[in-house]
Motif scaffolding. Structure first.
Motif, PDB file in Angstrom:
ATOM      1  N   GLN A 204       0.816  -1.213   0.000  1.00 41.22           N
ATOM      2  CA  GLN A 204       0.000   0.000   0.000  1.00 41.22           C
ATOM      3  C   GLN A 204       0.850   1.263   0.000  1.00 41.22           C
ATOM      4  N   THR A 207       2.743   1.971  -3.300  1.00 43.83           N
ATOM      5  CA  THR A 207       1.746   2.330  -4.316  1.00 43.83           C
ATOM      6  C   THR A 207       1.324   3.779  -4.143  1.00 43.83           C
ATOM      7  N   MET A 513       0.676  -0.694 -11.168  1.00 42.33           N
ATOM      8  CA  MET A 513       1.395  -1.495 -10.178  1.00 42.33           C
ATOM      9  C   MET A 513       2.142  -2.643 -10.830  1.00 42.33           C
ATOM     10  N   LEU A 516       5.349  -1.218 -13.323  1.00 44.01           N
ATOM     11  CA  LEU A 516       6.067  -0.110 -12.693  1.00 44.01           C
ATOM     12  C   LEU A 516       7.163   0.427 -13.605  1.00 44.01           C
ATOM     13  N   LEU A 541       4.534  -4.346  -8.280  1.00 43.07           N
ATOM     14  CA  LEU A 541       4.091  -4.306  -6.889  1.00 43.07           C
ATOM     15  C   LEU A 541       2.926  -5.268  -6.684  1.00 43.07           C
ATOM     16  N   ARG A 547      -3.902  -6.834  -6.372  1.00 42.13           N
ATOM     17  CA  ARG A 547      -3.690  -5.413  -6.690  1.00 42.13           C
ATOM     18  C   ARG A 547      -4.975  -4.595  -6.613  1.00 42.13           C
ATOM     19  N   PRO A 593       9.036   2.526  -4.505  1.00 42.27           N
ATOM     20  CA  PRO A 593       8.337   1.496  -5.289  1.00 42.27           C
ATOM     21  C   PRO A 593       9.279   0.524  -5.989  1.00 42.27           C
TER      22      PRO A 593
END
Length: 803
Positions: A204, A207, A513, A516, A541, A547, A593
């Motif tokens: 979280q 992101t 995500m 990236l 991510l 996601r 990230p």
């Protein structure tokens, strides 16, 4: 074909462990042996224990108790959505395991499905043989292929145990980061006026960092005027057209544009005309994230709605497994195309006409749709089983239709456009400048005929980037031959303004995500995110399965807000910007990230282990590193200072129960006297807005410490305030302003004037004014909405922590 015919026969009974009864029913028609037993879990049957249930001293929120760490997360029997205990199901599975020699896990083919079965088997102490049946789809052909693959993989159980340990390690990190990070940051860094916890998580938070970085670029963006130059000309044959000079390196000085315009106005010479056919291949097939993006854009669905519908279509046997990262199919499925296309055509007559025109086009390799290894799960595609007319609800059919048309398009010929470019070189004092215009005409629709006028040209636009400057184009150009003479009839300067980066939308966030690599500019970071094994799936991510759960958590924490529209854009709030700035200041790794994506890649190595011992060793190493990172997080947070944030920037909904209505006269009087005493201005709206007045008092009179250490100053509870006001009114007393805002002052007032009031019916029953324990913290990432936090007071602190 029976199950016994599909796998090597073995003595004793075999138990099939399913995730849902619907999948169990799909496969039971294959079982004819009396030695076959089937059970289904209906999701996770076990749930992690809350910290306060493990140790009572972990229930209150005290920084001194951190980090809270367990070697293995204790579990207990969970409950269904209706609140019914799973104890009966666990007992039934335990009974069914008696006398069984072999367990075949047939849950959904992913880490989560593996965990649903393995956690029950481990909890019940099963030590027998385990195999894994991976059902990529629930149609008959896919089921038979899954059994054939099971027979060829004697080590499928060991490999699936590694996938289970990877899921378990993800839960381990989620649990500890959510629990410790949320408590530590809430107790040490959170602004005094913010009532809810500052929720923290390993996926979280980075992101949010992506969104916050984009927000900063948008807010700091300064628009600039730039110029384009139009050259109007006429050919010797009398054809008129307009060419443009709009270079990639834009013209920002009007003087330069004027020099170019003057030269263009006097131009004459030959035109360079290039005519060629341009092939346009069909787009890639859908992964879970790209399907969510398309549905958000076309239907306005949020990603979780798309995921639910896709899962239902999978459960009914109409789509392949939907929680996939891949956009490709295995080469071995190329032979299925004709049968699947025929099945789809029986439902979509317009598509049947196109697919019947010739054999399916099979595109192989990195730029095609069929590859040697598409990853753990291939792209989402339709199956031979198709819905009968009227069988599916409207939204389910819309989703099936979208996936089916994408599959059909992937097997149709390329589209062909006739592309014509007319250009002229104009000599100017600033050097030769190219003017051009492009005309494009569809010569062969190819795969685009599947979509008709709905074919989308911008589906591959990169989220979070400014719109690319298109080449000057016209629908069609007049007949112009290469080398034809032409003369200028005039030249103009057109003004334009640079645009800021586009905001990422709700439907685009899962794609961002997962990709990236598209959001970073640093070449070294891009290289680090590449995936040499599968270039189409770089490091990212989270996982495809989870996601879509991140955005609701960011919204719940008031870190972001959504604009209006079908696919709303995401804006980072002042609270979110303050949170991520604090995380990066105190513990930068959790606001990085790229670093998190690399960490995720290491975590995925647990699931790639080929033996149980190797998987356990990797998992133990990961847990040790998680504990080390927790120690560093707590140590860094202990040295940090609380964030200063203007209370007026905190949304009213972030302080439940305090946003509406006007402040009491006593609160206003106390705020006015407090502002005068401290020499600070009274914020605008403080006398009319309860939320703003409360925020001002919290900031300058001492925080209510919804979650704080013992002894922290706090405000009285609503019950205390109500009792104090009734007491003052009944006895003709003045209720001092500090009674409205300070717990100790309110308690002293009650202690002094409440004697004998217990029998006074006009006052009411006396209340207890002692502070109660803080609530247990829910730190698991379950994906279920948490209960609405109570009004922050001395009685309880709001729950909340998430990954």
């Amino acid at each position: 074909m029976t199950a016994a015919a599909m796998v090597a026969p073995r003595a004793g009974r075999t138990l099939f462990f399913f995730e849902k009864p619907s999948a169990m029913r799909q496969l039971q028609r294959f079982f004819r042996s009396p030695d076959t037993v089937c059970v289904s879990a209906e999701g996770h049957l076990l749930t992690a224990e809350e910290p306060g249930e493990i140790r009572p001293e972990w229930k209150p929120w005290h920084f001194e108790a951190l980090p809270i760490v367990v070697d293995t997360i204790p579990v207990r029997c969970g409950t269904s959505r209706s609140g019914q205990s799973h104890a009966g199901k666990l007992a039934a599975i335990g009974q069914a395991l008696r006398g069984v020699e072999r367990v075949i896990i047939a849950t959904d083919p992913g880490r989560e499905g593996s965990m649903i079965a393995w956690e029950v088997l481990e909890h019940l102490g099963w030590r027998g043989r385990v195999d894994r049946l991976k059902l990529g789809a629930l149609d008959d052909v896919s089921i038979r292929r899954a059994f054939a693959a099971l027979a060829r993989e004697p080590d499928s159980g060991a490999r699936d145990y590694a996938a289970y340990l990877e899921a378990l390690c993800r839960q381990y990190e989620d649990y500890h980061l959510g629990l410790n990070g949320t408590r530590a940051i809430s107790l040490k860094l959170r602004p005094a006026a913010f009532r809810e916890p500052w929720r923290f998580g390993g996926v979280q938070s980075p992101t949010l960092a992506i969104l916050a970085d984009l927000e900063e670029r948008i807010r700091s963006f300064v628009p600039q005027d730039f110029f384009k130059v139009a050259l109007h000309l006429e050919t010797a044959e009398g054809a008129a057209l307009t060419l443009w000079h709009m270079p990639k390196d834009r013209i920002f000085e009007r003087e330069a544009a004027e020099v170019i315009r003057a030269a263009a106005a006097a131009w004459s010479g030959p035109l360079a005309v290039e005519q060629r056919d341009q092939r346009r291949a069909p787009p890639r097939l859908f992964s879970k994230d790209t399907l969510a993006r398309r549905c958000a854009k076309r239907f306005g669905w949020d990603p979780q709605q798309t995921a639910r519908l896709a899962q239902e279509l999978y459960d009914q046997g109409y789509l392949s497994y939907p929680r996939t990262e891949s956009e490709s199919l295995p080469e071995g499925q190329a032979g299925d195309a004709a049968a699947v296309l025929a099945a789809v055509g029986s439902v979509l007559p317009d598509v049947a006409i196109l697919t019947a025109a010739g054999p399916p086009v099979i595109r192989r390799g990195a730029k095609g749709h069929y590859v040697r290894d598409p990853g753990e799960h291939h792209a989402i595609v339709p199956l031979r089983k198709v819905p009968a007319p009227g069988r599916l609800a409207a939204d389910l059919f819309r989703l099936w239709d979208l996936v089916a048309r994408a599959y059909c398009a992937a097997h149709l010929p390329d589209g062909i456009d006739a592309r014509t470019v007319a250009a002229a070189e104009v000599a100017t004092p600033l050097g030769a400048k190219r003017f051009s215009v492009t005309g494009r005409v569809v010569r062969v629709p190819g795969w685009r005929a599947v979509y008709g006028t709905e074919a989308e040209a911008d589906v591959d636009a990169v989220p979070g980037k400014a719109r690319a400057e298109d080449e000057a184009s016209a629908g069609s150009l007049p007949p112009v031959r290469d080398g034809a003479g032409a003369s200028a009839t005039g030249a103009d300067i057109a003004e334009a303004v640079t645009e800021p980066p586009r905001r990422i939308t709700r439907g685009e966030l899962p794609v961002v995500m997962g990709r990236l690599i598209d959001q970073v500019e640093d070449p070294a970071a891009k290289r680090a995110l590449e995936n040499p094994v599968n270039p189409n799936e770089p490091k990212g991510l989270g996982t495809a399965a989870t996601r879509d759960t991140i955005l609701p958590k960011l919204l719940k924490s008031h870190y972001i807000s959504l604009a209006g529209g079908k696919d709303p854009a995401i804006t980072v709030t002042e609270v979110g910007r303050a949170f991520i700035a604090a995380v990066r200041r105190v513990f930068p790794a959790y606001g990085d990230p790229v670093g998190r994506a690399m960490f995720e890649a290491e975590l995925a190595e647990i699931g790639r282990a080929t033996t149980r011992d190797e998987a356990r060793a990797r998992a133990d190493s990961f847990r040790r590193r998680t504990r080390e990172r927790l120690d560093g997080l707590i140590a860094a947070t202990a040295r940090a200072q609380a964030v200063s944030l203007d209370p007026s920037l905190i949304p009213a909904e972030a302080n439940p129960g305090r946003g509406g209505g006007a402040p009491t006269p006593a609160m206003i009087a106390f705020a006015v006297s407090l502002a005068a005493r401290k020499g600070v201005p009274l914020p605008r709206g403080c006398k009319s807005s309860l939320a703003r007045c409360r925020a001002f008092l919290d900031a300058h009179a001492g925080a209510r410490a919804a979650v704080g250490p013992k002894g922290a100053e706090r405000a009285p509870s609503p019950a205390m305030l109500a009792y104090a006001r009734r007491l003052a009114e009944t006895r003709g007393l003045d209720c001092p302003p500090e009674v409205e805002a300070q717990f100790e002052a309110c308690r002293r007032f009650l202690d002094a004037h409440a004697a004998g009031a217990g029998a006074d019916e006009s006052v009411g029953r006396p209340i207890r004014t002692s502070a109660k324990r803080l609530p247990r913290e829910s730190a698991k990432e379950t994906g279920r909405p948490a209960a609405r936090p109570r009004r922050a007071s001395a009685k309880r602190a709001p729950r909340g922590a998430s990954c």
